[in-house]
Design an enzyme around this catalytic site. Structure first.
Site, PDB file in Angstrom:
ATOM      1  N   HIS A  77      35.360  87.009  65.983  1.00 35.31           N
ATOM      2  CA  HIS A  77      34.320  87.166  66.983  1.00 35.31           C
ATOM      3  C   HIS A  77      34.784  87.935  68.221  1.00 35.31           C
ATOM      4  CE1 HIS A  77      31.952  84.309  64.750  1.00 35.31           C
ATOM      5  NE2 HIS A  77      32.727  83.288  65.010  1.00 35.31           N
ATOM      6  N   ASP A 117      37.053  84.640  60.209  1.00 38.18           N
ATOM      7  CA  ASP A 117      36.047  84.593  61.265  1.00 38.18           C
ATOM      8  C   ASP A 117      36.607  85.426  62.428  1.00 38.18           C
ATOM      9  OD1 ASP A 117      33.498  83.231  61.532  1.00 38.18           O
ATOM     10  OD2 ASP A 117      34.374  81.931  63.069  1.00 38.18           O
ATOM     11  N   LYS A 176      34.180  88.685  59.447  1.00 32.99           N
ATOM     12  CA  LYS A 176      32.757  88.410  59.645  1.00 32.99           C
ATOM     13  C   LYS A 176      32.545  87.822  61.021  1.00 32.99           C
ATOM     14  CE  LYS A 176      33.347  83.947  57.409  1.00 32.99           C
ATOM     15  NZ  LYS A 176      33.080  83.117  58.599  1.00 32.99           N
ATOM     16  N   HIS A 182      30.625  86.706  72.118  1.00 32.91           N
ATOM     17  CA  HIS A 182      29.785  86.417  70.946  1.00 32.91           C
ATOM     18  C   HIS A 182      28.678  85.402  71.268  1.00 32.91           C
ATOM     19  CE1 HIS A 182      28.923  85.149  66.701  1.00 32.91           C
ATOM     20  NE2 HIS A 182      28.912  86.461  66.623  1.00 32.91           N
ATOM     21  N   ASP A 205      38.314  81.215  55.790  1.00 32.53           N
ATOM     22  CA  ASP A 205      38.599  80.909  57.207  1.00 32.53           C
ATOM     23  C   ASP A 205      39.727  79.906  57.458  1.00 32.53           C
ATOM     24  OD1 ASP A 205      36.378  82.549  57.416  1.00 32.53           O
ATOM     25  OD2 ASP A 205      35.130  81.130  58.510  1.00 32.53           O
ATOM     26  N   HIS A 251      35.948  80.442  69.730  1.00 31.23           N
ATOM     27  CA  HIS A 251      36.915  80.293  68.637  1.00 31.23           C
ATOM     28  C   HIS A 251      37.074  81.632  67.930  1.00 31.23           C
ATOM     29  CE1 HIS A 251      33.021  79.887  66.639  1.00 31.23           C
ATOM     30  NE2 HIS A 251      33.617  80.358  65.556  1.00 31.23           N
ATOM     31  N   CYS A 263      30.940  77.489  56.703  1.00 30.08           N
ATOM     32  CA  CYS A 263      31.222  78.770  56.057  1.00 30.08           C
ATOM     33  C   CYS A 263      31.402  78.669  54.544  1.00 30.08           C
ATOM     34  CB  CYS A 263      32.404  79.441  56.742  1.00 30.08           C
ATOM     35  SG  CYS A 263      31.955  79.950  58.427  1.00 30.08           S
TER      36      CYS A 263
HETATM   37  C1  VGL Z   1      32.781  78.257  60.992  1.00 27.61           C
HETATM   38  C2  VGL Z   1      31.550  77.437  62.728  1.00 27.61           C
HETATM   39  C3  VGL Z   1      31.654  78.635  63.398  1.00 27.61           C
HETATM   40  C4  VGL Z   1      33.410  78.005  59.651  1.00 27.61           C
HETATM   41  C5  VGL Z   1      32.885  79.471  61.636  1.00 27.61           C
HETATM   42  O1  VGL Z   1      34.388  78.704  59.293  1.00 27.61           O
HETATM   43  O2  VGL Z   1      32.936  77.094  58.940  1.00 27.61           O
HETATM   44  N1  VGL Z   1      32.101  77.247  61.537  1.00 27.61           N
HETATM   45  N2  VGL Z   1      32.328  79.641  62.843  1.00 27.61           N
HETATM   46 ZN    ZN Z   2      32.686  81.360  63.999  1.00 23.66          ZN
END
Ligand code: VGL
Ligand code: ZN
Length: 202
Positions: free
Chosen positions: A52, A50, A110, A56, A12, A85, A155
């Site tokens: 979404h 990530d 994801k 979401h 990510d 985000h 993550c």
């Molecule tokens: C993440 C919060 C929400 C991450 C992703 O990449 O750690 N944290 N979505």
């Molecule tokens: Zn996320």
């Protein structure tokens, strides 16, 4: 060059997790040079993204009366609510422009199902809906994985814990990660990883 049964998994490194982004991780961009260099050491490089939909269920904005960083109970258990985000197709969801993406064999997305979040590269937050990554690794004979990226305590940690649970040798390079640290989550998740047999290195 590391052996063929090892993969580097880069979690990510997207604009929204870097300074100026919607869910910025402090110093998130400072790991990029090291991550780029590590890509030359591994025969297999995998990136996660990530990804979404705008509606979401992990977004506080989709739960009237609730604010980011509160916890809600979902069908699959507790879920932290986040600022919007990494919305599919937006600049925030794009990889940071300094991150090398050409060396990647696979980009795994994801968090694209409305009703469930997915921190881990392997399983969504119900810990059972698979992303397919385990099948990919096993089909390629990869038995050891090294994690770097954002965020250490979400993550990255969830991915490393799942890797250990799946019987992969799992390693996290903490110096090539940065954390969110929500209510002590960085210390708690580091301890969970250590207890699960994840190798924590600098
Ligand atoms: C993440 C919060 C929400 C991450 C992703 O990449 O750690 N944290 N979505
Ligand atoms: Zn996320």
């Amino acid at each position: 060059m590391r052996p063929a049964d090892e993969a580097l998994i880069v979690i990510d490194i997207q604009n929204d997790f870097c300074p100026g982004g919607a869910l910025a991780v402090a110093e998130g961009d400072e790991i990029i040079n090291r991550v780029n260099g590590l890509m030359d050491d591994f025969q297999t490089v995998i990136l996660t993204q990530d990804w979404h939909p705008a509606d979401h269920s992990s977004f506080a904005s989709n739960h009237p009366g609730h604010a980011p960083f509160e916890t809600l109970t979902m069908s699959y258990g507790p879920q932290t609510l986040w600022p919007d985000h990494c919305v599919q197709g937006t600049t925030g969801a794009a990889f940071h422009s300094d991150l090398r993406t050409d060396p990647a064999d696979l980009i795994i997305r994801k968090g694209f199902r409305v009703a469930i979040d997915s921190y881990s590269a392997f399983f969504e937050n119900d810990r059972s809906t698979t992303t397919g990554l385990n099948g990919y690794l096993s089909a390629r004979g990869i038995t050891a994985v090294t994690f770097v990226g954002l965020a250490t305590d979400f993550c990255v940690a969830y991915s490393a814990l799942d890797a250990a649970r799946l019987g992969l040798r799992a390693r996290v390079l903490l110096g090539a990660c940065r954390g969110i640290d929500l209510g002590g989550s960085l210390a708690r998740m580091s301890e969970e990883m250590r207890a699960a047999g994840v190798a924590l290195e600098e």
